[in-house]
Design a protein around this motif. Sequence first.
Motif, short mmCIF file in Angstrom:
data_model
loop_
_atom_site.label_atom_id
_atom_site.label_comp_id
_atom_site.label_asym_id
_atom_site.label_seq_id
_atom_site.Cartn_x
_atom_site.Cartn_y
_atom_site.Cartn_z
N THR A 1 54.35 22.04 36.61
CA THR A 1 53.41 22.70 37.52
C THR A 1 52.06 22.84 36.83
N LEU A 2 51.03 22.49 37.56
CA LEU A 2 49.67 22.57 37.02
C LEU A 2 48.83 23.43 37.94
N VAL A 3 48.14 24.41 37.37
CA VAL A 3 47.17 25.17 38.16
C VAL A 3 45.86 25.12 37.39
N THR A 4 44.80 24.70 38.06
CA THR A 4 43.56 24.51 37.31
C THR A 4 42.36 24.79 38.20
N ARG A 5 41.28 25.24 37.56
CA ARG A 5 40.02 25.39 38.31
C ARG A 5 38.84 25.25 37.36
N GLN A 6 37.82 24.59 37.86
CA GLN A 6 36.58 24.48 37.08
C GLN A 6 35.74 25.73 37.34
N ALA A 7 34.97 26.13 36.34
CA ALA A 7 34.16 27.34 36.48
C ALA A 7 33.19 27.23 37.67
N GLY B 1 58.63 13.22 37.81
CA GLY B 1 57.65 12.18 38.11
C GLY B 1 57.29 12.08 39.58
N LYS B 2 57.97 12.86 40.44
CA LYS B 2 57.66 12.77 41.88
C LYS B 2 56.82 13.95 42.32
N LEU B 3 55.72 13.63 43.01
CA LEU B 3 54.82 14.67 43.48
C LEU B 3 55.47 15.47 44.60
N LEU B 4 55.62 16.78 44.42
CA LEU B 4 56.24 17.61 45.46
C LEU B 4 55.21 18.40 46.25
N GLN B 5 54.13 18.77 45.57
CA GLN B 5 53.18 19.66 46.22
C GLN B 5 51.81 19.51 45.59
N SER B 6 50.77 19.59 46.43
CA SER B 6 49.41 19.58 45.90
C SER B 6 48.55 20.37 46.87
N THR B 7 48.15 21.58 46.48
CA THR B 7 47.40 22.44 47.39
C THR B 7 46.29 23.17 46.64
N SER B 8 45.47 23.87 47.39
CA SER B 8 44.45 24.71 46.76
C SER B 8 45.10 25.99 46.26
N ALA B 9 44.55 26.53 45.21
CA ALA B 9 45.09 27.78 44.68
C ALA B 9 43.98 28.51 43.96
N ALA B 10 44.10 29.82 43.86
CA ALA B 10 43.08 30.61 43.18
C ALA B 10 43.49 30.86 41.74
N ARG B 11 42.56 30.79 40.84
CA ARG B 11 42.79 31.24 39.47
C ARG B 11 41.45 31.33 38.74
N SER B 12 41.45 31.98 37.59
CA SER B 12 40.22 32.06 36.80
C SER B 12 39.97 30.67 36.21
#
Length: 565
Positions: free
Chosen positions: A111-117, A132-143
């Motif tokens: 799981t990857l959660v990322t945001r640029q400043a 190796g299989k993509l299950l989900q890709s959505t917007s998410a909030a984080r610092s």
Amino acid sequence: MSSKIRLLNHDVINKIAAGEVIENPSSVVKELVENSLDAGATEITVEIKGGGRQLIRITDNGCGMSPEDAALCLERHATSKIHDIDDLSTLVTMGFRGEALASIASVSKFTLVTRQAEDPVDLGTLVVVEGGKLLQSTSAARSPGTTIEIKSLFDNVPVRKKFLKSPAHDGAEVFKVMSVMALGNPDVKFQLIRDGKNVLNAPVTKGGLKERVGSVLGKEFFKACLPVESETIHGFVGNPSYTRHNRLGQYLFINRRAVISPVISRAVREGFGTTIPAGRFPVFVLHWDMPTFDVDVNVHPQKKEVRLRDEEGVIHTVREAISRSLRKKEAPQPVVASTFTRPPVYHPKPAPAPTVCESVVTYAVEEEVVHPEFKWTVEVAGPQVMTTVQGFILAEPEDGGGILLIDQKRAHHRILFEKMNKADGRAAMQTLAVPIQIDLTPIEADVMRQNLERLETFGFSIREFSKQAFLVDAIPQSFSNIDVGAMIKDIMEDLQVYPVAADGVREKQFARIALRGTISSQSKLSLPEAQELVKKLWNCQDKDQCPSAHRTWVLLDGEKLRELV
Ligand code: ADP
Ligand code: MG
């Protein structure tokens, strides 16, 4: 006629690559922390559970990724760090092959959660990949920054899983990786949380590298180290009385990259001249800032070996810097050590502002950690050595009356035995820089297979390589300068004779193994070596006899001496 050659599909290619880059939890941590550093992070927190099998979570405050990059970064050979082959010669980042994330995601729940400043708070990206299989890709909030979470590592690659060591071993390896990273980057805050406990805490402090060395390698080295300063090299070496019997205490960084260089190690050793005895190795943390042009980091797939353009020059510089710092050791030293400037990171975005300096050094190290540097014990000095003769050490008893005659071989046997036969039932290990292959007969191989677990409790880490060949990755920490292959063959014979692991038998096996690592009565010890041996014997639980129940020492008092003449 049908063709036998087939192109491998993506998934298989990624899993093969994972086998090369990703061997165990610590290599996952290494790759991910390197990515965080490349992203300009100033704070990196690593959390592991169950030695990394249950969970590895890395959180950084680096530059983050755009939604497009977050999708792309999991493709093989996807990298933001080089564009063409010429970039390799000016490389300042840790990674550049673009393989790590794709490989890791192919063998785990990722799981990857990322945001640029610069992106809005809620326009970060969440990506979930399983095997190796993509299950989900959505917007998410984080610092701003990136968090990567790995679960179920190698669950879909049973072969690899089989080769994982115990969670305790893997956890200790992660600890080592983090220690190296923390020593290499004193201006980045590192934290390692293991099964909910904060086991490594390396804040950024005004004391720079010196305090970092203290928080990672412990206060003993902190007190015993001397600064090394030259135009290109900064760091610390242990003083001549703070040495080890192997190179495990040697940390070398070229442009912040941890490297192994036998040449530089030797040059450091030469800088010490005759101040340390043969068979002992200096401890050091040295940073080298070198123009990227002068160093080739691309020679080794794991990027741990480097090639230097001007070896002779390098050797000379190191030797000079070390001997200068030893000569200076009498003079008073400045309290604050070197300040560090990091080479620029590749990402064009500015790194976040540095964290507030904290002035305390925390020694947050768990007791159970196997890594030798982190164990602090209170020791007694033992009697004063006068001389050595024919396998005996002559020493002056603490109360001054008479002469102590100490049998060096039996003394060493006792010391090794106690080191191995630890209360926790597991002897401490030292990892070998290069695994040693041992070839066995079919019968021996069979015995070996049945005893791998047991050998691990003796301090050996051994894995099956082929039907009759095994690889030794680690040996008991207390051993040095031994013929590992020969010793293991001996032990195999032993195990065939004494196949049961009953309590008393285990002790006897420890005793026999320890005997194999023991110095012979023929070898001539230098005075410092003899003193060290006596000190260690006097710190044993049972210093009076060797594991075969022979006396380790006798006191020749006035009366006995008179009898003799
Ligand atoms: P490499 O590091 O060799 O480029 P990786 O597979 O490790 O390859 O990473 C692929 C790309 O993903 C990197 O080039 C980088 O652009 C991006 N990336 C990975 N981890 C991070 C992170 N923690 N922060 C920002 N970007 C990252
Ligand atoms: Mg990388």
